[in-house]
Design a protein around this motif. Structure first.
Motif, PDB file in Angstrom:
ATOM      1  N   GLY A  25     -37.891 -52.659 -52.915  1.00  0.00           N
ATOM      2  CA  GLY A  25     -39.236 -51.324 -53.687  1.00  0.00           C
ATOM      3  C   GLY A  25     -40.138 -52.090 -52.513  1.00  0.00           C
ATOM      4  O   GLY A  25     -40.954 -51.190 -52.429  1.00  0.00           O
ATOM      5  N   TYR A  26     -39.855 -52.704 -51.521  1.00  0.00           N
ATOM      6  CA  TYR A  26     -40.638 -52.652 -50.342  1.00  0.00           C
ATOM      7  C   TYR A  26     -40.734 -52.511 -49.010  1.00  0.00           C
ATOM      8  O   TYR A  26     -38.959 -52.161 -48.840  1.00  0.00           O
ATOM      9  CB  TYR A  26     -40.642 -54.492 -50.002  1.00  0.00           C
ATOM     10  CG  TYR A  26     -41.308 -54.982 -51.168  1.00  0.00           C
ATOM     11  CD1 TYR A  26     -43.048 -55.394 -51.120  1.00  0.00           C
ATOM     12  CD2 TYR A  26     -41.209 -55.737 -52.498  1.00  0.00           C
ATOM     13  CE1 TYR A  26     -43.770 -55.894 -51.921  1.00  0.00           C
ATOM     14  CE2 TYR A  26     -41.625 -55.811 -53.463  1.00  0.00           C
ATOM     15  CZ  TYR A  26     -43.212 -56.860 -53.565  1.00  0.00           C
ATOM     16  OH  TYR A  26     -43.628 -56.401 -54.054  1.00  0.00           O
ATOM     17  N   ASP A  27     -41.701 -51.764 -47.985  1.00  0.00           N
ATOM     18  CA  ASP A  27     -41.366 -51.762 -46.879  1.00  0.00           C
ATOM     19  C   ASP A  27     -41.230 -53.537 -46.469  1.00  0.00           C
ATOM     20  O   ASP A  27     -42.508 -53.660 -45.638  1.00  0.00           O
ATOM     21  CB  ASP A  27     -42.082 -50.643 -46.239  1.00  0.00           C
ATOM     22  CG  ASP A  27     -41.795 -49.448 -46.062  1.00  0.00           C
ATOM     23  OD1 ASP A  27     -40.346 -49.395 -46.570  1.00  0.00           O
ATOM     24  OD2 ASP A  27     -42.692 -48.714 -46.395  1.00  0.00           O
ATOM     25  N   MET A  28     -40.587 -54.005 -46.197  1.00  0.00           N
ATOM     26  CA  MET A  28     -40.201 -55.348 -44.638  1.00  0.00           C
ATOM     27  C   MET A  28     -39.378 -54.646 -43.768  1.00  0.00           C
ATOM     28  O   MET A  28     -38.719 -54.416 -43.017  1.00  0.00           O
ATOM     29  CB  MET A  28     -39.277 -55.957 -45.669  1.00  0.00           C
ATOM     30  CG  MET A  28     -39.369 -56.420 -46.827  1.00  0.00           C
ATOM     31  SD  MET A  28     -40.992 -57.093 -47.324  1.00  0.00           S
ATOM     32  CE  MET A  28     -40.871 -58.857 -46.310  1.00  0.00           C
ATOM     33  N   PRO A  29     -40.031 -56.142 -42.751  1.00  0.00           N
ATOM     34  CA  PRO A  29     -39.634 -55.670 -41.065  1.00  0.00           C
ATOM     35  C   PRO A  29     -38.607 -56.751 -40.581  1.00  0.00           C
ATOM     36  O   PRO A  29     -37.713 -57.534 -41.564  1.00  0.00           O
ATOM     37  CB  PRO A  29     -40.286 -57.066 -40.801  1.00  0.00           C
ATOM     38  CG  PRO A  29     -41.250 -57.524 -41.684  1.00  0.00           C
ATOM     39  CD  PRO A  29     -41.217 -56.899 -43.054  1.00  0.00           C
ATOM     40  N   VAL A  30     -37.543 -56.090 -40.463  1.00  0.00           N
ATOM     41  CA  VAL A  30     -35.855 -55.988 -40.340  1.00  0.00           C
ATOM     42  C   VAL A  30     -36.219 -57.172 -39.365  1.00  0.00           C
ATOM     43  O   VAL A  30     -34.944 -57.905 -38.773  1.00  0.00           O
ATOM     44  CB  VAL A  30     -34.599 -55.059 -40.160  1.00  0.00           C
ATOM     45  CG1 VAL A  30     -34.698 -53.839 -39.392  1.00  0.00           C
ATOM     46  CG2 VAL A  30     -33.251 -55.247 -40.388  1.00  0.00           C
TER      47      VAL A  30
END
Length: 369
Positions: A25-30
């Protein structure tokens, strides 16, 4: 479509050139421009800063909070000393794993860190399942993880007391003038720290940490490859409601006081199933490590077969292990195939690849015992 959440560090990730992916549910840095492999190797060699603010942070208040929480988990929490942290499992009535979490004793309350994908479920479970006068408080705080062998040297500049902490210690302290909650633990197999900080001061603290030459940013990609090498489970992949702690090779997560003959035997959901498996070793499958004999990564979902072409199961986590230079995986296999050295075959794009059963972790942990 639901708009993804963003952690307090999102603007900093953008400024650092992060590539984002949706996660829980989050925009996360991959990963950042250096790439996953370099971020992985830098963590093992020096230290890296991870944003794990998507995790759920919960405080439980009340004189009977530990006793109440023990009705939902198989860990021994009544005997958890102030300033210490313990791994715990929420279990289901059939013995499965509802979620895994960390529980720290802060003295006036219990501090829980739960998985991002399960925090709403866990909050609902706590609200309905806790007996007695226990107050539940979901925290809106950031959570940073500084992981790697040089993490302690960096943080000692902020507060020398971190050098006195050992693995699974937890303290409230200040880093320079910033109040933080610090645990000497993490999800990489390295020495390191998880730092809970107010959302308003998260970017400032992260920028101070990144100013050190030893510290580089790292994303979810390196976090996953590091935890896989460390043999650590990811909920929804290696742990589910259909796997018991015994099948998951986590018998140590069952507190001695909660075992048969213990001071507080059972009393948690699915205890009859789990304690019977623990005592009789009559479970049918087991989580194991696998090392591929070739170079092709074997990903989650790859089916596993015996030499006689019988389907044995499938990979629950897999990828390339940069530290050991080989593809590695974890899977659930029938117990007859779990002996280290046993060969199985993974099917990848229509081809069979030999893999050898091994113990985990794949790398020697660097925890500060």
């Amino acid at each position: 479509m639901t708009t993804p959440h963003r952690t307090p560090l999102y603007p900093l990730h953008e400024a650092l050139g992060a590539r984002f992916v949706p996660f829980a549910g989050y925009d996360m840095p991959v990963h950042y421009p250096a790439g996953v492999k370099q971020e992985h190797e830098h963590t093992r060699r020096a230290c890296s800063l991870f944003d794990v603010s998507h995790m759920g942070q919960i405080l439980l208040y009340g004189d009977e909070a530990a006793q109440a929480l023990e009705t939902l988990v198989c860990a021994d929490l009544v005997d958890l000393a102030q300033g210490r942290q313990r791994y715990a499992l929420f279990t289901t009535s059939t013995g499965g794993v509802y979620d895994d979490l960390m529980v720290a004793n802060q003295g006036d309350c219990l501090y829980l860190v739960v998985n991002a994908s399960r925090k709403d479920n866990d909050m609902a479970l706590l609200r309905t399942g806790l007996s007695g006068d226990v107050r539940i408080d979901m925290q809106e705080r950031a959570l940073l993880a500084l992981q790697g062998p040089q993490a302690v040297d960096v943080l000692a500049d902020f507060n020398p007391a971190v050098r006195d902490m050992t693995f699974m210690d937890h303290q409230r302290m200040t880093f320079s003038d910033i109040p933080v909650w610090v645990s000497r633990a993490g999800y990489t197999g390295e020495d390191g720290f998880e730092i809970s900080v107010s959302s308003e001061q998260a970017v400032e603290l992260a920028q101070r940490l990144l100013a050190y030459e030893q510290v580089a940013p790292a994303g979810l990609g390196a976090r996953d490859s590091l935890r896989l090498e460390a043999g650590l489970c990811l909920y929804g992949h290696d742990l589910t409601e259909h796997t018991t702690p015994i099948e998951a090779a986590l018998p140590w997560a069952i507190g001695k006081a909660r075992r048969q003959g213990g001071a507080r035997e059972g009393g948690f959901p699915g205890g009859d199933v789990i304690l019977t498996q623990l005592a009789n070793r009559d479970h049918l499958q087991q989580r194991v490590g696998l090392i591929a004999e070739g170079r092709a990564p074997v990903r989650e979902g790859a089916e596993l077969y015996s030499e006689q072409d019988s389907r044995l199961g499938e990979v629950c986590s897999g990828g390339f292990g940069p530290t050991i230079g080989k593809p590695i995986a974890m899977a659930y296999l029938p117990v007859d195939f779990c002996q280290p050295g046993t060969r199985v075959w993974a099917e990848v794009r229509g081809k069979r690849h030999a893999m050898t059963v091994t113990t985990t972790p794949f790398v020697t942990p660097g925890y500060a015992r």
